[in-house]
Design an enzyme around this catalytic site. Sequence first.
Site, PDB file in Angstrom:
ATOM      1  N   HIS A  69       0.827  -1.202   0.000  1.00  0.00           N
ATOM      2  CA  HIS A  69       0.000   0.000   0.000  1.00  0.00           C
ATOM      3  C   HIS A  69       0.865   1.258   0.000  1.00  0.00           C
ATOM      4  O   HIS A  69       0.553   2.239  -0.699  1.00  0.00           O
ATOM      5  CB  HIS A  69      -0.918  -0.022   1.220  1.00  0.00           C
ATOM      6  N   GLU A  72       2.048   1.823  -3.435  1.00  0.00           N
ATOM      7  CA  GLU A  72       0.953   2.342  -4.266  1.00  0.00           C
ATOM      8  C   GLU A  72       0.882   3.868  -4.167  1.00  0.00           C
ATOM      9  O   GLU A  72       0.723   4.563  -5.177  1.00  0.00           O
ATOM     10  CB  GLU A  72      -0.368   1.725  -3.820  1.00  0.00           C
ATOM     11  N   HIS A  73       1.023   4.399  -2.973  1.00  0.00           N
ATOM     12  CA  HIS A  73       1.017   5.851  -2.789  1.00  0.00           C
ATOM     13  C   HIS A  73       2.226   6.504  -3.456  1.00  0.00           C
ATOM     14  O   HIS A  73       2.104   7.530  -4.133  1.00  0.00           O
ATOM     15  CB  HIS A  73       1.034   6.188  -1.293  1.00  0.00           C
ATOM     16  N   GLU A 149      -4.202   8.046   7.081  1.00  0.00           N
ATOM     17  CA  GLU A 149      -5.187   7.100   6.540  1.00  0.00           C
ATOM     18  C   GLU A 149      -5.469   5.994   7.548  1.00  0.00           C
ATOM     19  O   GLU A 149      -6.627   5.560   7.710  1.00  0.00           O
ATOM     20  CB  GLU A 149      -4.675   6.513   5.223  1.00  0.00           C
TER      21      GLU A 149
END
Length: 451
Positions: A69, A72-73, A149
């Site tokens: 993740h 991905e950012h 997040e």
Amino acid sequence: MSVGGRVGGNGGNGSAGSGTGAGEIRKTVLPGGLRVLTERVPTVRSATFGIWVHVGSRDETPALNGATHYLEHVLFKGTERRSALEISAALDAVGGEMNAFTSKEFTCYYARVLDADLPLAIDVVGDMLTSSVLDPAEIEAERGVILEEIAMTEDDPGDCVHDLFAHTMFGDSPLGRPVLGTVDTVNSLTRDRIARFYRKHYDPPHLVVAAAGNLDHDAVVHQVRAAFDRAGALSRTDGTAEPVGPRTGMRAVRAHGRVDLSDRRTEQAHLVLGMPGVSRNDDRRWALGVLSTALGGGMSSRLFQEIREKRGLAYSTYSYTSGFADCGLFGVYAGCRPSQVADVLKICRDELDQAARQGLPDDELKRAIGQLTGSTVLGLEDTGALMHRLGKSELCWGEQLSVDDMLAKISAVTPDDVRAVAQDVLDQRPSLAVIGPLTDRQASQLHEAVA
């Protein structure tokens, strides 16, 4: 030389219509194992382009939890040709939408644009995937975003109860750990660790390109090849490399009868009751889908009627299935006042037990089949959904099952099929995850209800 063909319902070569009747699905495998699939929809003025990566959070070690993740950012934060601002501005300037998501078993980057701007989307997303600079300053800045997040998810108990349930079922294993990672693991991820993860998993054999909309397959293949050649991505692999196939041979650890309670000062108690389901390759998944729809898939479902309509105990309640390569989950969610949590849990248990022992009436199953059929077709009415089906099907099954074939599988489910899968799945000892303000007496009641 490229290997191309038209993909039929069984995933082989030959002409075939797409499941929605919009146009044919075509597939080309480029040298190095990069797959390109398209579905042409000539009646729209848009196109959605995505690159799917055969890596998810279950590919992480405990120390790397959250790396997929995080990466991905980071890939949105600049390449050799574009800054982070230029990446976002390129799509904003044409009214396009760009985003990405990470799951347990794959990652996807996508953009939706006007059909005339599809070459731009291919160039930008392809540039991100092949030429990220992984700038240390950007990585540090994004660490704060990801921690926010995680905090946002923690503030939504209706969301994080599903992470708690995954941990209840799978423990401290890749499937049991959160996709986002934890504050500790995210803080420990260094630029070098993320770079190694990037180099290991983001090579052509692990990638699937999927596009749907008003497009030409050969033009998309040419544009994709140009984007990857520009970065030298195809030349970095053996030209004879084969695409990575669907996941096989894994064995997930699954628990029975575990209870995880998280005491929080929330207005509602959020619970998930569930048990092991079936894998995404199990033929019983069609019958389990019908069963889940009948139990908690709509306003006429058993759980919705009993918990909300008849007794007013919850605003939101539903059932769901999750299928992985080697296992699956079946779960029931409800959010209710803390004082009602034992009553809601009892109703859920009673409905699941009754379905396991007696099955469900034919009229309810017929209605569930109709609902599942309609939602399947309606869910594929835009190019984003079509692109999603193309990419996920290739990664997870290695073939394209047409929508007509999918509808035939759903329609072929019989009451005996549903009764059999209900006995197999629902007759297992369930596990329970609850988030909310619980007294010691309530906690004891919940443990006893699952025992």
